[in-house]
Design a protein around this motif. Sequence first.
Motif, mmCIF file in Angstrom:
data_model
loop_
_atom_site.group_PDB
_atom_site.id
_atom_site.type_symbol
_atom_site.label_atom_id
_atom_site.label_comp_id
_atom_site.label_asym_id
_atom_site.label_seq_id
_atom_site.Cartn_x
_atom_site.Cartn_y
_atom_site.Cartn_z
ATOM 1 N N SER A 64 -0.706 0.367 -10.404
ATOM 2 C CA SER A 64 -0.502 1.787 -10.092
ATOM 3 C C SER A 64 -0.679 2.706 -11.290
ATOM 4 O O SER A 64 -0.685 3.923 -11.142
ATOM 5 N N ASN B 286 -4.617 -1.863 6.577
ATOM 6 C CA ASN B 286 -3.902 -0.695 7.066
ATOM 7 C C ASN B 286 -3.272 -0.970 8.433
ATOM 8 O O ASN B 286 -3.159 -0.067 9.266
ATOM 9 N N THR C 47 9.581 2.168 -7.972
ATOM 10 C CA THR C 47 9.631 2.603 -6.579
ATOM 11 C C THR C 47 10.985 3.209 -6.192
ATOM 12 O O THR C 47 11.085 3.843 -5.149
ATOM 13 N N TYR D 222 -6.130 0.158 -1.427
ATOM 14 C CA TYR D 222 -4.988 0.542 -0.586
ATOM 15 C C TYR D 222 -4.152 1.613 -1.297
ATOM 16 O O TYR D 222 -3.040 1.355 -1.760
ATOM 17 N N ALA E 218 -0.276 2.237 -1.002
ATOM 18 C CA ALA E 218 0.623 1.310 -1.691
ATOM 19 C C ALA E 218 0.426 1.309 -3.201
ATOM 20 O O ALA E 218 1.386 1.141 -3.952
ATOM 21 N N THR E 219 -0.810 1.493 -3.660
ATOM 22 C CA THR E 219 -1.074 1.329 -5.096
ATOM 23 C C THR E 219 -1.112 2.642 -5.864
ATOM 24 O O THR E 219 -1.015 2.649 -7.089
ATOM 25 N N PRO F 4 6.128 2.164 6.503
ATOM 26 C CA PRO F 4 6.269 1.550 5.179
ATOM 27 C C PRO F 4 7.635 0.880 5.021
ATOM 28 O O PRO F 4 8.648 1.395 5.513
ATOM 29 N N ASN F 5 7.657 -0.238 4.332
ATOM 30 C CA ASN F 5 8.888 -1.015 4.087
ATOM 31 C C ASN F 5 9.434 -1.676 5.348
ATOM 32 O O ASN F 5 9.728 -2.852 5.365
ATOM 33 N N ILE G 47 0.701 -8.279 -0.347
ATOM 34 C CA ILE G 47 1.878 -7.402 -0.343
ATOM 35 C C ILE G 47 2.790 -7.776 0.827
ATOM 36 O O ILE G 47 4.008 -7.850 0.671
#
Lengths: 314, 314, 314, 314
Positions: D114, D202, B115, D144, D147-148, D260-261, D52
């Motif tokens: 992934s 989501n 990442t 998802y 993310a994946t 995200p994050n 996650i």
Amino acid sequence: MEETLLTSAAEGVYVICPTPFESDGRLDIASTDRMVEAYLKAGATGLTILGIMGESPKLAAEESLTFAKQVMSTVAGRVPVVVGVSAAGFAAMSGLSRKVMDVGAAGVMIAPPSTLRTDDQIVSYYADAVEAIGADTPFVIQDYPLATNVVMTPKVIMRIIEQSPSCVMLKHEDWPGLDKITTLRRASAEGQVRRVSILCGNGGLFLPFEMERGADGAMTGYAYPEMLVGVVNLIKQGRRQEAHDLFDRHLPLVRYETQPNLGLAVRKYVLKKRGIIASDTLRKPGPKLSPETIAEIDWLMERIERSQQGSLAA
Amino acid sequence: MEETLLTSAAEGVYVICPTPFESDGRLDIASTDRMVEAYLKAGATGLTILGIMGESPKLAAEESLTFAKQVMSTVAGRVPVVVGVSAAGFAAMSGLSRKVMDVGAAGVMIAPPSTLRTDDQIVSYYADAVEAIGADTPFVIQDYPLATNVVMTPKVIMRIIEQSPSCVMLKHEDWPGLDKITTLRRASAEGQVRRVSILCGNGGLFLPFEMERGADGAMTGYAYPEMLVGVVNLIKQGRRQEAHDLFDRHLPLVRYETQPNLGLAVRKYVLKKRGIIASDTLRKPGPKLSPETIAEIDWLMERIERSQQGSLAA
Amino acid sequence: MEETLLTSAAEGVYVICPTPFESDGRLDIASTDRMVEAYLKAGATGLTILGIMGESPKLAAEESLTFAKQVMSTVAGRVPVVVGVSAAGFAAMSGLSRKVMDVGAAGVMIAPPSTLRTDDQIVSYYADAVEAIGADTPFVIQDYPLATNVVMTPKVIMRIIEQSPSCVMLKHEDWPGLDKITTLRRASAEGQVRRVSILCGNGGLFLPFEMERGADGAMTGYAYPEMLVGVVNLIKQGRRQEAHDLFDRHLPLVRYETQPNLGLAVRKYVLKKRGIIASDTLRKPGPKLSPETIAEIDWLMERIERSQQGSLAA
Amino acid sequence: MEETLLTSAAEGVYVICPTPFESDGRLDIASTDRMVEAYLKAGATGLTILGIMGESPKLAAEESLTFAKQVMSTVAGRVPVVVGVSAAGFAAMSGLSRKVMDVGAAGVMIAPPSTLRTDDQIVSYYADAVEAIGADTPFVIQDYPLATNVVMTPKVIMRIIEQSPSCVMLKHEDWPGLDKITTLRRASAEGQVRRVSILCGNGGLFLPFEMERGADGAMTGYAYPEMLVGVVNLIKQGRRQEAHDLFDRHLPLVRYETQPNLGLAVRKYVLKKRGIIASDTLRKPGPKLSPETIAEIDWLMERIERSQQGSLAA
């Protein structure tokens, strides 16, 4: 020029041509002609232009066409010429495809865009591409996951072949990919799918085994194409040890040329040193060879040529 | 066992160990011992375990520790053992690192998670990792973009070295990467950065050139490690032609082993055939060798051994 | 037309224009004109064409130019027009850039190719791009990691600004990105970097906060651009609650429009329903709206319009 | 506790639980209990842990188990608890799955790694995963892609459902994904595939529409779960305008949380401010909230609470 259209019977070595530039970055027409003649003399049964290794995305649309015309006119029908038409959109793909077919191309090659993920997306993409180039234009699937990030199973390739009669060839450069050739050839033998030509890329790194698995030849641009021709012919003649011996003598340089990004610069340097093109210029963005790299290539060429197998005259 | 901690002076060949399994998938302790002895006999100056090629993500935490203890106990301090501790989070990394250092590991190896994107993210990640493993644990940066999708410039590597005195080694497997070695060595020579050990991975595909560019050795798991030892020693002795001759005899198999995903299965098969491990079992998910692939490996081994350079006794 | 060149003082709302097609896929010139007038009436202070949402990769080179000329001629200098010139290679970028600047574009916008990884690669890429478009062509950095997969730190953006005086704007659409705006504005305030215009994209999803963090406006194509104009103006006037109230009434549709791939189809449908373009046709490859999706958009439009804030007349 | 196993009839709101930490990073047991009670009081029909958003990769194996036991013991069978067991390898997945099922989990959730690309790779991966967790352990597919990076077509999901009777739920968070729900529900209605529960993730960004498309509820961790419960119930009662009104009042914060994050840090901050957990600490690597971000969250919370719809008491 209907007689020169690409068919599923294609075999031998289709040399992937770099696009020669002058040192200031302009197209180098004289080198283009010299290169074409050198490749034909080396035994090429076809040529492929404007692929990834032809720096095609770095050419303006007019330049691509100029270069294609020049190659076609020099080849003058002696061998089929395949033209890479991969593009960000179908309008550009359609335009280029039509233009090169008009000036004598035998077929076009299409790599999938890196955004494709699912099996169905890949199959649909090729259906749309065929609509763009026209169902009467023979095309090659370029299966090169290392560059495209798109993974095609044998099943997906078979679906594309079945949906499009104009699909006549697979440029095989999955990695690893030997079992894929076996699977496809077995499926054809068992009548599950029409047999298409399989020519192998990936810098030729696995060529002797690929031939033994059922490939029909190579489509790659290694700077000593006479080696590719030799290996293909020896395998076809069943002379296995000789084929591997010939190949293995070149393998150190083949491996050196498969370095991503750097590989094309290496290849152009070798072609320049062999007198085939005048300059090893790459357009930006592209790597520059360091003095250490140049010394290593010189060393590798020397070792090949000392083994008395490497000259175009051989 | 403080005397065996990994240092920047490390050199030679650190063999990357696969994790041997019984045919039912359990750890194979007897093969582990036999493998360790074979590698030491072949001239390994160190061993590396639980790396990507050690199927470490497929082991339960207890199994990783069992395997590490077994290797350490068999090695019994004869050479340093480096342990891969790359993990999805710092808690797991910290736990494993502490445990293996307690049982005698010389240091740990850390690959960046896929990442990471920017230079600063990479540098910060290694700062956090050092916090997790402790500043007194020597560590190796694994620079392997093909597997990690993280590209580290020489500048980034130098920042990591400068921020962490416990960084003692770079496992170099960028591709292409020869100029990176040159850049890093030049920077050390000019006093811009502390000199760390550079051992090369990537299956050994460029080993002779990497040595000539300034690497200190290899850290890879090619199934004939005595070749790696031979090449490293010949280059150090300045016997260049002999080094390349030895390497080139093995290159066809080295290349065959560098096939992503398939490579480890190839390697385990060769180790089994050489009598080093009992079974070539991989845990899921992992490829199965086809009969065609097995025949090709047999062919390549035969060609190597016919050239009388391949035996452990050599 | 030197007076209309884009500068670092740009502000307000630069509406991202879709490319209107007839239902058979041809460029729709009448809709283009109507759309331009609607956007200007809605309060646009600039227009941006041939971006990602303009389906630019799906246009042939001639079509791109035709469309650009049409927009420029309709705008007739009333506001600056920015043209997306991102391309797979510098030859295409250079050609398009030169041509659109010749017909009156105020500047060009450049997104980084998805292959860039390291900080230095990104900075070099923009240096090469400036060479391609010419140092006198004002340009916009498009910072949109979700689409490009390239992550630019504030430091990298500042390096690009410093190396190129012709960099006059950042199209900010990192996600999350609010702190990035704060960091860049602080750096300008402290004299670390020249101040450039920051207009925000990302469908407008964070517009009120982005304005409060120091952005100068929006560059996005939400199908009710008068809302974007309203929010930008209210924030500038310090009417915070009103700005958020206006924005929040539209947020359900803004969110619906930010769905990757589907978003443009949604946007064109709304524009069609509002009478701004004649057809919501997308070129292939592109999604088709399902009946369920259409019903959802209708519902969202109805809720906006019932709140009596959505009409162009408002 | 066989009666609490997860089934295809699951519905309502399964709240995704963060893992509460003390400010020094240790597990916070008291906050864990308080959080569980708050979620049950808010109307949760289930809980999901170690996903996650539960920072599961940052926990040591022992910590994961400790946390799971604590949650299960506090829940004491009042609702089913689903546990995320996604792992880099099947040994770890198998170990964690067995342990949490032993202490009362209702089922497990598995996201694809992934590296998967083709349809067949995804389907095979789930077959292997079922082998690892045991065919009697109910499991949830986590879909998802953001993310994946793994895209599953409806066809692929149906193949997984058909091959594994223990597949009882889809955690739907493809984006865009509304038509996917419609496709799957239609396929079940037409008897093409067994009907499984669909709960939506989501961040809840499309929840009202997802319910209308045929979802059975939500599985997400928005910091006002009573809103999720309210929307699900209102839609089930056919009170569409009220459902959207309630949802739209929260949408500004929902959107803010989907960054995200950053999102998890936002969520923990809100939970802390609402008195549900004691500290908003994230383990490294994780973002820190800037003062500007905190002020924005405060502003959004104030606007929600002013609308008198946001309190747990409502």
